[in-house]
Design an enzyme around this catalytic site. Sequence first.
Site, PDB file in Angstrom:
ATOM      1  N   SER A  67       0.643  -1.226  -0.141  1.00 14.59           N
ATOM      2  CA  SER A  67       0.079   0.182   0.117  1.00 14.59           C
ATOM      3  C   SER A  67       0.810   1.061   0.067  1.00 14.59           C
ATOM      4  O   SER A  67       0.537   2.206  -0.596  1.00 14.59           O
ATOM      5  CB  SER A  67      -0.971   0.092   1.011  1.00 14.59           C
ATOM      6  N   ARG A  68       2.166   1.331   0.696  1.00 14.03           N
ATOM      7  CA  ARG A  68       2.762   2.477   0.768  1.00 14.03           C
ATOM      8  C   ARG A  68       3.427   2.901  -0.658  1.00 14.03           C
ATOM      9  O   ARG A  68       4.247   3.941  -0.860  1.00 14.03           O
ATOM     10  CB  ARG A  68       3.724   2.526   1.800  1.00 14.03           C
ATOM     11  N   GLU A  69       3.355   1.925  -1.592  1.00 15.53           N
ATOM     12  CA  GLU A  69       4.011   2.526  -3.038  1.00 15.53           C
ATOM     13  C   GLU A  69       3.092   3.240  -3.864  1.00 15.53           C
ATOM     14  O   GLU A  69       2.598   2.642  -4.635  1.00 15.53           O
ATOM     15  CB  GLU A  69       4.292   0.812  -3.647  1.00 15.53           C
ATOM     16  N   ARG A 124       2.607  -1.029   4.818  1.00 18.18           N
ATOM     17  CA  ARG A 124       2.872  -2.098   3.580  1.00 18.18           C
ATOM     18  C   ARG A 124       1.762  -3.144   3.391  1.00 18.18           C
ATOM     19  O   ARG A 124       1.544  -3.631   2.372  1.00 18.18           O
ATOM     20  CB  ARG A 124       4.243  -2.520   3.861  1.00 18.18           C
ATOM     21  N   ASN A 141       2.448 -10.192  -0.815  1.00 20.40           N
ATOM     22  CA  ASN A 141       3.554 -10.478  -1.698  1.00 20.40           C
ATOM     23  C   ASN A 141       4.266 -11.831  -1.266  1.00 20.40           C
ATOM     24  O   ASN A 141       5.354 -12.010  -1.873  1.00 20.40           O
ATOM     25  CB  ASN A 141       4.077  -9.564  -2.325  1.00 20.40           C
ATOM     26  N   ARG A 142       3.877 -12.026   0.007  1.00 21.41           N
ATOM     27  CA  ARG A 142       4.494 -13.374   0.417  1.00 21.41           C
ATOM     28  C   ARG A 142       3.570 -14.447   0.934  1.00 21.41           C
ATOM     29  O   ARG A 142       3.894 -15.518   1.513  1.00 21.41           O
ATOM     30  CB  ARG A 142       5.339 -13.099   1.927  1.00 21.41           C
ATOM     31  N   HIS A 193       5.260  -3.032  -8.417  1.00 18.75           N
ATOM     32  CA  HIS A 193       5.745  -2.338  -7.182  1.00 18.75           C
ATOM     33  C   HIS A 193       6.555  -1.231  -7.366  1.00 18.75           C
ATOM     34  O   HIS A 193       6.816  -0.815  -8.491  1.00 18.75           O
ATOM     35  CB  HIS A 193       6.567  -3.583  -6.703  1.00 18.75           C
ATOM     36  N   SER A 194       6.892  -0.543  -6.287  1.00 14.42           N
ATOM     37  CA  SER A 194       7.997   0.345  -6.524  1.00 14.42           C
ATOM     38  C   SER A 194       8.919   0.173  -5.091  1.00 14.42           C
ATOM     39  O   SER A 194       8.281  -0.534  -4.152  1.00 14.42           O
ATOM     40  CB  SER A 194       7.569   1.807  -6.212  1.00 14.42           C
ATOM     41  N   TYR A 195      10.282   0.563  -4.872  1.00 14.58           N
ATOM     42  CA  TYR A 195      10.590   1.357  -5.986  1.00 14.58           C
ATOM     43  C   TYR A 195      12.123   0.615  -5.802  1.00 14.58           C
ATOM     44  O   TYR A 195      12.853   0.256  -4.961  1.00 14.58           O
ATOM     45  CB  TYR A 195      10.965   2.809  -5.164  1.00 14.58           C
ATOM     46  N   TYR A 242      16.227 -10.802  -5.758  1.00 15.52           N
ATOM     47  CA  TYR A 242      16.511 -11.209  -4.316  1.00 15.52           C
ATOM     48  C   TYR A 242      15.507 -12.192  -3.994  1.00 15.52           C
ATOM     49  O   TYR A 242      14.240 -12.391  -4.532  1.00 15.52           O
ATOM     50  CB  TYR A 242      16.221  -9.903  -3.460  1.00 15.52           C
TER      51      TYR A 242
END
Lengths: 303, 99
Positions: A67-69, A124, A141-142, A193-195, A242
Amino acid sequence: TDSFDYSRYHPLSEIYSFQDMLVAENPNLVSKIVIGQSYQGRPLNVLKFSTGGTNRPAIWIDTGIHSREWVTQASGIWFAKKIVKDYGSDPALTAILNNMDIFLEIATNPDGYHYTHTSNRMWRKTRKPNPGSSCVGVDPNRNWDAGFGGPGASSSPCSETYRGPSAHSESEVKSIVDFVKSHGNFKAFISIHSYSQMLMYPYGYTRTPVKDQAELHQLARRAITDLASPYGTRYRYGSIIYQASGGAIDWTYNQGIKYSYTFELRDTGLYGFILPASQIVPTASETWLGLKVIMNHALRNPY
Amino acid sequence: KETFEGHQVIRIVPKNEIELALIKSLEDMAEFELDFWRGVTDVFSPVDVRVPVHTLQSLKSHLENLDIKFSTMIENLQALLDEELEEMDAAVHEAELRS
Protein backbone atom coordinates in the site's frame (compact mmCIF):
# COMPACT_ATOMS: atom_id res chain seq x y z
CA THR A 1 -11.84 11.57 -16.39
CA ASP A 2 -10.33 14.17 -18.74
CA SER A 3 -10.15 16.64 -15.88
CA PHE A 4 -8.89 14.10 -13.35
CA ASP A 5 -5.52 15.20 -11.99
CA TYR A 6 -3.11 12.41 -12.94
CA SER A 7 -0.15 14.19 -11.45
CA ARG A 8 -1.19 13.98 -7.85
CA TYR A 9 -1.84 11.23 -5.34
CA HIS A 10 -5.48 10.44 -4.59
CA PRO A 11 -7.21 8.88 -1.60
CA LEU A 12 -9.02 5.58 -2.08
CA SER A 13 -12.48 7.16 -2.47
CA GLU A 14 -11.21 9.15 -5.46
CA ILE A 15 -9.71 6.02 -7.03
CA TYR A 16 -13.07 4.29 -6.68
CA SER A 17 -14.83 7.32 -8.21
CA PHE A 18 -12.32 7.44 -11.04
CA GLN A 19 -13.01 3.80 -11.87
CA ASP A 20 -16.75 4.41 -11.98
CA MET A 21 -16.31 7.50 -14.14
CA LEU A 22 -14.10 5.63 -16.59
CA VAL A 23 -16.68 2.86 -16.91
CA ALA A 24 -19.51 5.37 -17.36
CA GLU A 25 -17.60 7.21 -20.08
CA ASN A 26 -16.53 4.08 -21.95
CA PRO A 27 -19.28 1.53 -21.53
CA ASN A 28 -18.32 -0.38 -24.67
CA LEU A 29 -14.72 -0.82 -23.62
CA VAL A 30 -14.49 -0.78 -19.84
CA SER A 31 -16.41 -2.60 -17.17
CA LYS A 32 -15.87 -3.02 -13.46
CA ILE A 33 -15.73 -6.42 -11.84
CA VAL A 34 -15.74 -6.84 -8.08
CA ILE A 35 -13.65 -9.93 -7.43
CA GLY A 36 -14.03 -9.94 -3.66
CA GLN A 37 -13.79 -7.89 -0.52
CA SER A 38 -10.82 -6.79 1.53
CA TYR A 39 -10.59 -7.78 5.18
CA GLN A 40 -12.30 -4.52 6.16
CA GLY A 41 -15.04 -5.03 3.60
CA ARG A 42 -13.89 -2.77 0.81
CA PRO A 43 -14.60 -3.90 -2.76
CA LEU A 44 -11.71 -5.37 -4.71
CA ASN A 45 -12.39 -3.72 -8.04
CA VAL A 46 -10.88 -4.84 -11.31
CA LEU A 47 -11.29 -2.85 -14.51
CA LYS A 48 -11.87 -5.05 -17.53
CA PHE A 49 -10.91 -3.60 -20.89
CA SER A 50 -12.52 -5.66 -23.60
CA THR A 51 -13.70 -5.19 -27.16
CA GLY A 52 -15.88 -8.28 -27.12
CA GLY A 53 -15.77 -12.03 -27.35
CA THR A 54 -16.07 -14.49 -24.55
CA ASN A 55 -13.20 -15.62 -22.38
CA ARG A 56 -10.55 -14.19 -24.66
CA PRO A 57 -6.92 -14.69 -23.71
CA ALA A 58 -6.15 -12.05 -21.14
CA ILE A 59 -3.52 -9.91 -19.51
CA TRP A 60 -3.54 -9.09 -15.80
CA ILE A 61 -1.97 -5.96 -14.33
CA ASP A 62 -2.10 -5.09 -10.64
CA THR A 63 -0.79 -2.09 -8.75
CA GLY A 64 -0.68 -1.26 -5.08
CA ILE A 65 -0.46 -4.67 -3.45
CA HIS A 66 2.03 -2.95 -1.14
CA SER A 67 0.00 0.00 0.00
CA ARG A 68 2.77 2.52 0.68
CA GLU A 69 4.06 2.28 -2.89
CA TRP A 70 1.84 5.17 -3.92
CA VAL A 71 3.35 5.72 -7.32
CA THR A 72 2.02 2.31 -8.35
CA GLN A 73 -1.66 3.06 -7.68
CA ALA A 74 -1.17 6.45 -9.34
CA SER A 75 0.42 4.74 -12.34
CA GLY A 76 -2.47 2.27 -12.47
CA ILE A 77 -4.90 5.17 -12.81
CA TRP A 78 -2.78 6.63 -15.59
CA PHE A 79 -2.63 3.25 -17.39
CA ALA A 80 -6.41 2.96 -17.27
CA LYS A 81 -6.88 6.34 -18.91
CA LYS A 82 -4.10 5.63 -21.39
CA ILE A 83 -5.81 2.44 -22.52
CA VAL A 84 -9.11 4.16 -23.31
CA LYS A 85 -7.33 7.12 -24.89
CA ASP A 86 -5.07 5.07 -27.14
CA TYR A 87 -7.43 2.30 -28.18
CA GLY A 88 -8.15 2.92 -31.84
CA SER A 89 -5.16 5.19 -32.38
CA ASP A 90 -2.17 3.21 -31.11
CA PRO A 91 -1.88 0.25 -33.50
CA ALA A 92 -0.08 -2.01 -31.02
CA LEU A 93 -2.58 -1.47 -28.20
CA THR A 94 -5.48 -1.70 -30.63
CA ALA A 95 -4.23 -5.06 -31.89
CA ILE A 96 -3.85 -6.29 -28.33
CA LEU A 97 -7.36 -5.25 -27.36
CA ASN A 98 -8.88 -6.61 -30.55
CA ASN A 99 -7.67 -10.04 -29.54
CA MET A 100 -7.16 -10.03 -25.79
CA ASP A 101 -8.74 -8.54 -22.68
CA ILE A 102 -6.82 -6.49 -20.13
CA PHE A 103 -7.71 -6.69 -16.44
CA LEU A 104 -6.35 -3.95 -14.19
CA GLU A 105 -6.60 -3.93 -10.40
CA ILE A 106 -5.51 -0.46 -9.28
CA ALA A 107 -5.99 -0.71 -5.51
CA THR A 108 -5.01 -4.29 -4.80
CA ASN A 109 -4.69 -3.69 -1.06
CA PRO A 110 -7.37 -1.07 -0.41
CA ASP A 111 -7.38 -1.36 3.40
CA GLY A 112 -3.65 -0.76 3.48
CA TYR A 113 -3.92 2.12 1.02
CA HIS A 114 -6.64 3.82 3.05
CA TYR A 115 -4.50 3.34 6.16
CA THR A 116 -1.53 5.03 4.48
CA HIS A 117 -3.72 8.08 3.90
CA THR A 118 -5.23 8.21 7.35
CA SER A 119 -2.91 6.70 9.95
CA ASN A 120 0.47 5.50 8.77
CA ARG A 121 1.98 6.57 5.48
CA MET A 122 4.55 3.79 5.74
CA TRP A 123 2.07 0.91 5.93
CA ARG A 124 2.86 -1.95 3.54
CA LYS A 125 0.76 -4.95 4.55
CA THR A 126 -2.91 -5.87 4.77
CA ARG A 127 -4.92 -4.79 7.82
CA LYS A 128 -6.09 -8.13 9.18
CA PRO A 129 -5.26 -8.61 12.88
CA ASN A 130 -3.02 -11.52 13.77
CA PRO A 131 -4.39 -13.66 16.61
CA GLY A 132 -2.02 -13.71 19.56
CA SER A 133 -0.03 -10.72 18.34
CA SER A 134 -0.43 -6.98 18.68
CA CYS A 135 1.04 -6.60 15.20
CA VAL A 136 -1.40 -6.26 12.32
CA GLY A 137 -1.34 -7.42 8.74
CA VAL A 138 0.28 -9.81 6.32
CA ASP A 139 2.60 -9.05 3.44
CA PRO A 140 0.34 -9.95 0.52
CA ASN A 141 3.32 -10.61 -1.68
CA ARG A 142 4.57 -13.39 0.58
CA ASN A 143 1.16 -15.02 0.97
CA TRP A 144 0.89 -16.95 -2.31
CA ASP A 145 1.12 -20.70 -2.59
CA ALA A 146 4.55 -20.78 -4.21
CA GLY A 147 7.30 -21.89 -1.88
CA PHE A 148 5.10 -20.54 0.89
CA GLY A 149 6.95 -20.44 4.21
CA GLY A 150 10.37 -20.65 2.60
CA PRO A 151 13.28 -18.24 2.83
CA GLY A 152 12.77 -14.58 2.00
CA ALA A 153 9.60 -14.25 4.06
CA SER A 154 9.05 -13.97 7.78
CA SER A 155 7.01 -16.07 10.18
CA SER A 156 6.79 -13.13 12.60
CA PRO A 157 3.56 -11.10 12.48
CA CYS A 158 5.55 -8.00 13.38
CA SER A 159 7.76 -8.25 10.33
CA GLU A 160 7.09 -6.21 7.20
CA THR A 161 7.45 -9.46 5.24
CA TYR A 162 5.15 -11.58 7.41
CA ARG A 163 3.86 -14.38 5.19
CA GLY A 164 0.59 -14.98 7.06
CA PRO A 165 -0.70 -18.11 8.78
CA SER A 166 -1.25 -20.04 5.55
CA ALA A 167 -1.06 -19.55 1.81
CA HIS A 168 -3.91 -17.42 0.45
CA SER A 169 -5.04 -16.53 3.97
CA GLU A 170 -5.57 -12.93 2.86
CA SER A 171 -8.79 -12.21 1.02
CA GLU A 172 -6.92 -9.68 -1.14
CA VAL A 173 -4.76 -12.56 -2.41
CA LYS A 174 -7.40 -15.30 -2.42
CA SER A 175 -9.74 -13.16 -4.51
CA ILE A 176 -7.13 -12.88 -7.26
CA VAL A 177 -6.30 -16.58 -7.00
CA ASP A 178 -9.96 -17.53 -7.41
CA PHE A 179 -10.46 -15.07 -10.23
CA VAL A 180 -7.38 -16.18 -12.16
CA LYS A 181 -8.32 -19.85 -11.74
CA SER A 182 -11.94 -19.36 -12.75
CA HIS A 183 -10.98 -17.25 -15.76
CA GLY A 184 -8.51 -19.88 -16.87
CA ASN A 185 -7.14 -18.00 -19.87
CA PHE A 186 -4.62 -15.48 -18.56
CA LYS A 187 -1.51 -15.35 -20.72
CA ALA A 188 0.38 -12.59 -18.94
CA PHE A 189 0.37 -11.46 -15.32
CA ILE A 190 2.21 -8.30 -14.36
CA SER A 191 2.43 -7.11 -10.79
CA ILE A 192 3.69 -3.59 -10.19
CA HIS A 193 5.72 -2.43 -7.20
CA SER A 194 8.07 0.39 -6.31
CA TYR A 195 10.88 1.31 -5.94
CA SER A 196 14.23 0.01 -7.15
CA GLN A 197 14.05 -0.12 -10.91
CA MET A 198 13.88 -3.82 -11.55
CA LEU A 199 11.98 -6.09 -13.87
CA MET A 200 11.83 -9.62 -12.55
CA TYR A 201 10.46 -12.93 -13.71
CA PRO A 202 10.12 -16.17 -11.68
CA TYR A 203 11.37 -17.69 -9.54
CA GLY A 204 11.97 -15.82 -6.30
CA TYR A 205 11.67 -18.84 -4.02
CA THR A 206 14.10 -21.21 -5.66
CA ARG A 207 17.29 -20.97 -7.65
CA THR A 208 15.90 -23.46 -10.16
CA PRO A 209 15.46 -21.58 -13.43
CA VAL A 210 12.04 -21.57 -15.01
CA LYS A 211 11.77 -23.55 -18.22
CA ASP A 212 11.09 -20.36 -20.20
CA GLN A 213 14.07 -18.52 -18.69
CA ALA A 214 15.70 -17.64 -22.03
CA GLU A 215 12.55 -16.19 -23.54
CA LEU A 216 11.55 -14.32 -20.37
CA HIS A 217 15.04 -12.90 -20.02
CA GLN A 218 15.16 -11.67 -23.59
CA LEU A 219 11.67 -10.21 -23.33
CA ALA A 220 12.62 -8.41 -20.12
CA ARG A 221 15.62 -6.90 -21.87
CA ARG A 222 13.40 -5.62 -24.67
CA ALA A 223 10.88 -4.24 -22.19
CA ILE A 224 13.46 -2.29 -20.21
CA THR A 225 15.04 -1.01 -23.40
CA ASP A 226 11.76 0.56 -24.46
CA LEU A 227 11.10 1.73 -20.92
CA ALA A 228 14.41 3.58 -20.94
CA SER A 229 13.75 5.36 -24.21
CA PRO A 230 12.02 8.55 -22.96
CA TYR A 231 14.06 9.37 -19.84
CA GLY A 232 17.00 6.96 -19.79
CA THR A 233 15.75 5.15 -16.68
CA ARG A 234 17.94 2.10 -16.29
CA TYR A 235 16.49 -1.12 -14.92
CA ARG A 236 18.08 -4.29 -13.65
CA TYR A 237 16.36 -7.42 -14.85
CA GLY A 238 16.45 -11.13 -14.19
CA SER A 239 15.05 -13.82 -11.95
CA ILE A 240 15.64 -14.08 -8.21
CA ILE A 241 17.37 -10.70 -7.89
CA TYR A 242 16.39 -11.09 -4.27
CA GLN A 243 15.08 -14.18 -2.54
CA ALA A 244 11.37 -14.08 -1.70
CA SER A 245 8.98 -16.95 -1.14
CA GLY A 246 5.22 -16.84 -1.53
CA GLY A 247 5.35 -14.24 -4.29
CA ALA A 248 2.53 -13.57 -6.75
CA ILE A 249 4.32 -14.19 -10.02
CA ASP A 250 5.86 -17.46 -8.86
CA TRP A 251 2.34 -18.71 -8.24
CA THR A 252 1.00 -17.43 -11.56
CA TYR A 253 3.91 -18.98 -13.45
CA ASN A 254 3.24 -22.31 -11.74
CA GLN A 255 -0.38 -21.96 -12.84
CA GLY A 256 0.84 -21.92 -16.44
CA ILE A 257 0.92 -18.15 -17.03
CA LYS A 258 4.21 -17.93 -18.86
CA TYR A 259 4.57 -14.15 -19.10
CA SER A 260 4.66 -13.44 -15.37
CA TYR A 261 6.62 -10.37 -14.36
CA THR A 262 7.10 -7.97 -11.49
CA PHE A 263 8.06 -4.37 -12.08
CA GLU A 264 9.75 -2.25 -9.43
CA LEU A 265 9.22 1.31 -10.64
CA ARG A 266 11.74 4.12 -10.74
CA ASP A 267 14.09 5.20 -8.01
CA THR A 268 15.26 8.80 -8.03
CA GLY A 269 17.73 7.96 -5.27
CA LEU A 270 16.30 10.53 -2.86
CA TYR A 271 12.75 9.73 -1.91
CA GLY A 272 12.07 5.99 -1.76
CA PHE A 273 8.33 5.52 -1.29
CA ILE A 274 7.78 9.29 -1.01
CA LEU A 275 8.27 9.91 -4.69
CA PRO A 276 7.09 13.46 -5.44
CA ALA A 277 3.81 13.65 -7.32
CA SER A 278 5.57 15.43 -10.19
CA GLN A 279 7.19 12.04 -10.95
CA ILE A 280 3.91 10.15 -11.39
CA VAL A 281 3.32 10.83 -15.07
CA PRO A 282 6.95 10.29 -16.16
CA THR A 283 7.03 7.05 -14.15
CA ALA A 284 3.75 5.78 -15.54
CA SER A 285 4.50 6.78 -19.11
CA GLU A 286 7.91 5.07 -19.22
CA THR A 287 6.47 1.96 -17.53
CA TRP A 288 3.68 1.85 -20.08
CA LEU A 289 6.26 1.38 -22.83
CA GLY A 290 7.70 -1.62 -21.00
CA LEU A 291 4.24 -3.04 -20.37
CA LYS A 292 3.36 -2.72 -24.03
CA VAL A 293 6.40 -4.78 -25.03
CA ILE A 294 5.27 -7.62 -22.75
CA MET A 295 1.62 -7.38 -23.79
CA ASN A 296 2.51 -7.27 -27.46
CA HIS A 297 4.78 -10.29 -27.06
CA ALA A 298 1.97 -12.19 -25.34
CA LEU A 299 -0.28 -11.35 -28.28
CA ARG A 300 2.25 -12.41 -30.92
CA ASN A 301 3.33 -15.59 -29.16
CA PRO A 302 0.23 -17.56 -28.27
CA TYR A 303 0.74 -20.74 -26.28
CA LYS B 1 -1.69 9.40 13.04
CA GLU B 2 1.71 7.79 13.30
CA THR B 3 4.56 10.20 12.77
CA PHE B 4 8.16 9.59 11.79
CA GLU B 5 9.91 12.55 13.37
CA GLY B 6 13.66 12.02 13.24
CA HIS B 7 13.45 8.68 11.42
CA GLN B 8 16.16 8.43 8.83
CA VAL B 9 16.48 6.33 5.73
CA ILE B 10 20.07 5.29 5.33
CA ARG B 11 21.66 3.77 2.29
CA ILE B 12 24.31 1.09 2.60
CA VAL B 13 26.17 -0.18 -0.44
CA PRO B 14 27.90 -3.48 0.32
CA LYS B 15 31.43 -3.48 -1.08
CA ASN B 16 32.08 -7.20 -0.87
CA GLU B 17 30.53 -10.54 0.10
CA ILE B 18 31.52 -10.11 3.76
CA GLU B 19 29.73 -6.77 4.01
CA LEU B 20 26.80 -8.26 2.14
CA ALA B 21 26.47 -11.01 4.75
CA LEU B 22 26.83 -8.55 7.64
CA ILE B 23 24.15 -6.28 6.21
CA LYS B 24 21.92 -9.30 5.58
CA SER B 25 22.26 -10.22 9.24
CA LEU B 26 20.69 -6.87 10.18
CA GLU B 27 17.39 -8.25 8.91
CA ASP B 28 17.29 -10.59 11.90
CA MET B 29 18.30 -8.01 14.51
CA ALA B 30 14.89 -7.06 15.82
CA GLU B 31 16.34 -4.69 18.43
CA PHE B 32 17.04 -2.04 15.77
CA GLU B 33 13.39 -2.10 14.55
CA LEU B 34 14.55 -1.62 10.98
CA ASP B 35 12.25 -1.32 8.03
CA PHE B 36 14.00 -2.45 4.86
CA TRP B 37 12.76 -0.28 2.03
CA ARG B 38 15.12 -1.91 -0.40
CA GLY B 39 16.42 -5.31 0.54
CA VAL B 40 19.79 -6.95 0.28
CA THR B 41 20.56 -8.23 -3.21
CA ASP B 42 24.13 -8.09 -4.50
CA VAL B 43 27.46 -6.47 -3.84
CA PHE B 44 27.32 -2.80 -4.96
CA SER B 45 23.50 -2.79 -4.97
CA PRO B 46 22.17 -0.24 -2.49
CA VAL B 47 20.24 -1.33 0.57
CA ASP B 48 17.86 1.32 1.96
CA VAL B 49 16.69 1.06 5.55
CA ARG B 50 14.33 3.22 7.59
CA VAL B 51 15.71 3.57 11.09
CA PRO B 52 13.55 4.85 13.97
CA VAL B 53 14.97 7.80 15.85
CA HIS B 54 15.45 5.83 19.07
CA THR B 55 17.70 3.19 17.49
CA LEU B 56 19.53 5.48 15.09
CA GLN B 57 22.62 6.02 17.19
CA SER B 58 23.01 2.38 18.15
CA LEU B 59 22.64 1.24 14.55
CA LYS B 60 25.15 3.78 13.30
CA SER B 61 27.62 2.72 16.00
CA HIS B 62 27.06 -0.89 15.06
CA LEU B 63 27.81 -0.17 11.40
CA GLU B 64 30.86 1.91 12.30
CA ASN B 65 32.16 -0.93 14.49
CA LEU B 66 31.82 -3.24 11.51
CA ASP B 67 33.56 -0.63 9.36
CA ILE B 68 30.58 -0.51 7.00
CA LYS B 69 30.04 2.84 5.29
CA PHE B 70 26.58 4.32 4.90
CA SER B 71 25.00 7.54 3.74
CA THR B 72 21.81 9.30 4.76
CA MET B 73 19.21 9.18 2.02
CA ILE B 74 16.43 10.87 4.02
CA GLU B 75 17.49 13.05 6.93
CA ASN B 76 14.09 13.38 8.59
CA LEU B 77 11.30 11.28 7.11
CA GLN B 78 8.54 13.30 8.75
CA ALA B 79 9.70 16.48 7.03
CA LEU B 80 9.31 14.74 3.69
CA LEU B 81 5.87 13.42 4.66
CA ASP B 82 4.79 16.91 5.75
CA GLU B 83 5.89 18.26 2.38
CA GLU B 84 3.96 15.52 0.62
CA LEU B 85 0.82 16.33 2.59
CA GLU B 86 1.15 20.06 1.95
CA GLU B 87 1.53 19.39 -1.75
CA MET B 88 -1.58 17.20 -1.75
CA ASP B 89 -3.60 19.77 0.16
CA ALA B 90 -2.49 22.51 -2.24
CA ALA B 91 -3.46 20.37 -5.24
CA VAL B 92 -6.90 19.67 -3.76
CA HIS B 93 -7.39 23.37 -3.01
CA GLU B 94 -6.38 24.28 -6.56
CA ALA B 95 -8.80 21.70 -7.98
CA GLU B 96 -11.61 23.11 -5.83
CA LEU B 97 -10.87 26.62 -7.04
CA ARG B 98 -10.88 25.43 -10.65
CA SER B 99 -14.21 23.68 -10.30
